[in-house]
Scaffold this motif. Structure first.
Motif, PDB file in Angstrom:
ATOM      1  N   ARG A 156      10.424 -82.621  26.187  1.00  0.00           N
ATOM      2  CA  ARG A 156      10.985 -82.464  27.622  1.00  0.00           C
ATOM      3  C   ARG A 156      11.640 -80.962  27.635  1.00  0.00           C
ATOM      4  N   THR A 157      12.393 -80.542  26.705  1.00  0.00           N
ATOM      5  CA  THR A 157      12.912 -79.281  26.700  1.00  0.00           C
ATOM      6  C   THR A 157      11.875 -78.131  26.720  1.00  0.00           C
ATOM      7  N   SER A 158      10.724 -78.296  25.882  1.00  0.00           N
ATOM      8  CA  SER A 158       9.839 -77.340  25.994  1.00  0.00           C
ATOM      9  C   SER A 158       9.026 -77.261  27.018  1.00  0.00           C
ATOM     10  N   LEU A 159       8.746 -78.275  27.595  1.00  0.00           N
ATOM     11  CA  LEU A 159       8.075 -78.638  28.714  1.00  0.00           C
ATOM     12  C   LEU A 159       8.819 -77.824  29.960  1.00  0.00           C
ATOM     13  N   SER A 160       9.953 -78.136  29.866  1.00  0.00           N
ATOM     14  CA  SER A 160      10.733 -77.506  30.972  1.00  0.00           C
ATOM     15  C   SER A 160      10.881 -76.036  30.880  1.00  0.00           C
ATOM     16  N   ASN A 161      11.024 -75.606  29.704  1.00  0.00           N
ATOM     17  CA  ASN A 161      11.166 -73.943  29.521  1.00  0.00           C
ATOM     18  C   ASN A 161       9.845 -73.404  29.707  1.00  0.00           C
ATOM     19  N   LEU A 162       8.637 -74.087  29.534  1.00  0.00           N
ATOM     20  CA  LEU A 162       7.404 -73.324  29.916  1.00  0.00           C
ATOM     21  C   LEU A 162       7.030 -73.588  31.200  1.00  0.00           C
ATOM     22  N   ILE A 163       7.282 -74.373  31.929  1.00  0.00           N
ATOM     23  CA  ILE A 163       7.283 -74.469  33.285  1.00  0.00           C
ATOM     24  C   ILE A 163       8.143 -73.498  34.026  1.00  0.00           C
ATOM     25  N   GLY A 164       9.183 -73.189  33.400  1.00  0.00           N
ATOM     26  CA  GLY A 164      10.092 -72.017  34.205  1.00  0.00           C
ATOM     27  C   GLY A 164       9.708 -70.948  34.040  1.00  0.00           C
ATOM     28  N   HIS A 165       8.885 -70.441  32.694  1.00  0.00           N
ATOM     29  CA  HIS A 165       8.187 -69.291  32.365  1.00  0.00           C
ATOM     30  C   HIS A 165       7.143 -68.986  33.465  1.00  0.00           C
ATOM     31  N   PHE A 166       6.094 -70.058  33.609  1.00  0.00           N
ATOM     32  CA  PHE A 166       5.064 -69.576  34.259  1.00  0.00           C
ATOM     33  C   PHE A 166       5.422 -69.666  35.796  1.00  0.00           C
ATOM     34  N   SER A 167       6.284 -70.293  36.207  1.00  0.00           N
ATOM     35  CA  SER A 167       6.760 -70.534  37.534  1.00  0.00           C
ATOM     36  C   SER A 167       7.535 -69.288  37.894  1.00  0.00           C
ATOM     37  N   SER A 168       8.163 -68.454  37.022  1.00  0.00           N
ATOM     38  CA  SER A 168       9.031 -67.169  37.371  1.00  0.00           C
ATOM     39  C   SER A 168       8.105 -66.183  38.204  1.00  0.00           C
ATOM     40  N   PRO A 169       8.685 -65.590  39.284  1.00  0.00           N
ATOM     41  CA  PRO A 169       8.230 -64.537  39.843  1.00  0.00           C
ATOM     42  C   PRO A 169       7.938 -63.356  39.144  1.00  0.00           C
ATOM     43  N   THR A 170       8.744 -63.105  37.870  1.00  0.00           N
ATOM     44  CA  THR A 170       8.492 -62.156  37.022  1.00  0.00           C
ATOM     45  C   THR A 170       7.200 -62.291  36.208  1.00  0.00           C
ATOM     46  N   PHE A 171       6.649 -63.607  36.093  1.00  0.00           N
ATOM     47  CA  PHE A 171       5.458 -63.510  35.425  1.00  0.00           C
ATOM     48  C   PHE A 171       4.239 -62.855  35.794  1.00  0.00           C
ATOM     49  N   LYS A 172       3.458 -62.108  35.128  1.00  0.00           N
ATOM     50  CA  LYS A 172       2.423 -61.539  35.708  1.00  0.00           C
ATOM     51  C   LYS A 172       1.114 -61.442  34.487  1.00  0.00           C
ATOM     52  N   LEU A 173      -0.031 -61.498  35.267  1.00  0.00           N
ATOM     53  CA  LEU A 173      -1.190 -61.685  34.457  1.00  0.00           C
ATOM     54  C   LEU A 173      -2.134 -60.238  34.877  1.00  0.00           C
ATOM     55  N   PRO A 174      -2.818 -59.954  33.848  1.00  0.00           N
ATOM     56  CA  PRO A 174      -3.565 -58.615  33.997  1.00  0.00           C
ATOM     57  C   PRO A 174      -4.641 -58.966  34.939  1.00  0.00           C
ATOM     58  N   ILE A 175      -4.939 -58.005  35.925  1.00  0.00           N
ATOM     59  CA  ILE A 175      -6.215 -57.984  36.689  1.00  0.00           C
ATOM     60  C   ILE A 175      -7.502 -57.585  36.231  1.00  0.00           C
ATOM     61  N   PRO A 176      -8.391 -58.496  36.048  1.00  0.00           N
ATOM     62  CA  PRO A 176      -9.701 -58.314  35.607  1.00  0.00           C
ATOM     63  C   PRO A 176     -10.143 -56.934  35.890  1.00  0.00           C
ATOM     64  N   ALA A 177     -10.813 -56.213  34.931  1.00  0.00           N
ATOM     65  CA  ALA A 177     -11.149 -54.674  35.170  1.00  0.00           C
ATOM     66  C   ALA A 177     -12.650 -54.689  35.748  1.00  0.00           C
ATOM     67  N   THR A 178     -13.447 -55.825  35.193  1.00  0.00           N
ATOM     68  CA  THR A 178     -14.747 -55.709  35.883  1.00  0.00           C
ATOM     69  C   THR A 178     -15.191 -56.818  36.722  1.00  0.00           C
ATOM     70  N   PRO A 179     -16.009 -56.858  37.618  1.00  0.00           N
ATOM     71  CA  PRO A 179     -16.218 -57.985  38.485  1.00  0.00           C
ATOM     72  C   PRO A 179     -17.170 -58.952  37.832  1.00  0.00           C
ATOM     73  N   PRO A 180     -17.260 -59.993  38.324  1.00  0.00           N
ATOM     74  CA  PRO A 180     -18.011 -61.061  37.815  1.00  0.00           C
ATOM     75  C   PRO A 180     -19.596 -60.805  37.935  1.00  0.00           C
ATOM     76  N   PRO A 181     -20.498 -61.442  37.297  1.00  0.00           N
ATOM     77  CA  PRO A 181     -21.822 -61.186  37.305  1.00  0.00           C
ATOM     78  C   PRO A 181     -22.327 -61.326  38.735  1.00  0.00           C
ATOM     79  N   GLU A 182     -23.546 -60.704  39.148  1.00  0.00           N
ATOM     80  CA  GLU A 182     -23.886 -61.224  40.492  1.00  0.00           C
ATOM     81  C   GLU A 182     -24.447 -62.407  40.506  1.00  0.00           C
ATOM     82  N   GLY A 183     -24.187 -62.995  41.701  1.00  0.00           N
ATOM     83  CA  GLY A 183     -24.410 -64.518  42.018  1.00  0.00           C
ATOM     84  C   GLY A 183     -23.043 -65.293  41.766  1.00  0.00           C
TER      85      GLY A 183
END
Length: 362
Positions: A29-56
């Motif tokens: 429960r503690t780890s779950l709550s901590n991880l939910i808080g981490h990924f819910s934080s407005p400071t959490f960021k992900l890289p934007i893909p540099a290449t577009p997906p394949p055609e189609g």
């Protein structure tokens, strides 16, 4: 015995009902709550893909913040799967979740479309069809029906099928069953492609594989599994049954098991007409998966926030009522009969084989 390619929408009625999630330990429960808080934080960021997906494929305009479908993917059960895979190590689970979220963006899993993947499945080399006795959806691989040259799309195809299988996972179930049959002679995928698929399953889909049965295993492929076995996670290794008995009726209801595994369902020869029915029809696997995803997302949006955010909502909650989700008419063929739509496909298949005797005998 029945001839069918339309996927059953639900587990066989003889399967036990779903069980609610087991209570969590204090540490979980503690780890779950901590991880939910981490990924819910407005400071959490992900890289934007540099290449577009394949055609189609779909074009997704990513931001550094989580997209809605990524928040949906980060369910309580998903986070707990990564925690179990890391033996409860919260920091390791966080790192693997972050790596998998980034991988999903660069790999393009959420951008793939049925139209883009369709050429890879025109021989029916992979099928999502039915459920085992533990209510886990079954994923058939028939490597000898390989129909394309080695390319990234071959690997994209495998994980698009995985997405279809995941969409069919019932409430209270988290795993799937993999059935691989090397019986037919043909051009199997390269060992490099097979290795990539296996390692992606291990790294980015932890705790998803319930069991894997591999039958009619060629000597070369058996050698391949022996070579990579030391590099596999011990838990993954124990789930590979190499080789397996060809009779799997102990594990899968015969009513939802192909005859190549001693079941009662005879998959028809996978002609263009059969592909049209399985892949593109209103009662086919793609429409079924899309409907289940739509209903699940609709329910998920109505759930209360968790720690002030939408990460960590429970699959058990948003899949409530999923036993009624489906498309079109009832999929299961009872009493050995066929649906009208399947009878039409059988008739066109017989005509197709009569007109192309060389192809039919291949």
């Amino acid at each position: 015995m029945s001839s069918s390619i339309l996927p059953p929408q639900h587990p066989d009625p003889s399967c036990p009902p779903p069980s609610p999630p087991a209570p969590l330990s204090e540490a979980q429960r503690t780890s779950l709550s901590n991880l939910i808080g981490h990924f819910s934080s407005p400071t959490f960021k992900l890289p934007i893909p540099a290449t577009p997906p394949p055609e189609g494929c779909k074009t997704i305009v990513y931001t550094e913040a989580l997209m809605e479908f990524e928040e949906h993917w980060l369910s309580e059960e998903q986070i707990l799967r990564f925690l179990r895979a890391t033996k409860g190590d919260e920091q390791a689970a966080k790192k693997r979740l972050e790596d998998t979220l980034a991988w999903r963006r660069t790999f393009g899993i959420d951008a793939f479309t049925a139209e883009y993947i369709s050429p890879e499945n025109e021989t029916g080399k992979q099928l999502a069809f039915g459920f085992d006795k533990e209510r886990r959806p079954t994923w058939y691989m028939r490597p000898a029906l390989q129909n394309t040259e080695q390319s990234p799309r071959q690997i994209h195809h495998a994980f698009y099928i995985m997405r279809l299988v995941e969409a069919c996972i019932p409430r209270g179930v988290e795993k799937l069953a993999l059935l691989i049959n090397f019986a037919e002679r043909g051009r199997s995928p390269s060992l490099n492609t097979s290795k990539q698929v296996l390692f992606i399953l291990q790294d980015h889909y932890p705790e998803r594989l319930g069991t894997a049965f591999v039958v009619n295993l060629p000597f070369l492929v058996r050698g391949f599994f022996s070579l990579i076995s030391p590099f596999l996670d011990p838990v993954t290794r124990t789930k590979l049954n190499l080789p397996s008995s060809t009779n799997l009726t102990t594990y899968v209801p015969p009513s939802q098991l192909d005859t190549s595994f001693q079941g009662d369902v005879a998959f028809p020869k996978y002609t263009p007409e059969v592909h049209e029915l399985y892949w593109k029809s209103e009662r086919g696997i793609v429409k079924l998966a899309e409907e289940r995803e739509r209903r699940g997302l609709e329910n998920w949006r109505k759930l209360p926030l968790v720690n002030g955010g939408r990460v960590g909502r429970r699959e058990w909650d948003y899949k409530q009522g999923e036993e009624t989700w489906g498309v079109g008419l009832e999929q299961e063929v009872k009493g050995g009969g066929e649906t009208e739509e399947e009878e039409e496909v059988d008739a066109s298949r017989e005509e197709f084989e009569h007109q192309t005797p060389v192809a039919a005998s291949a």
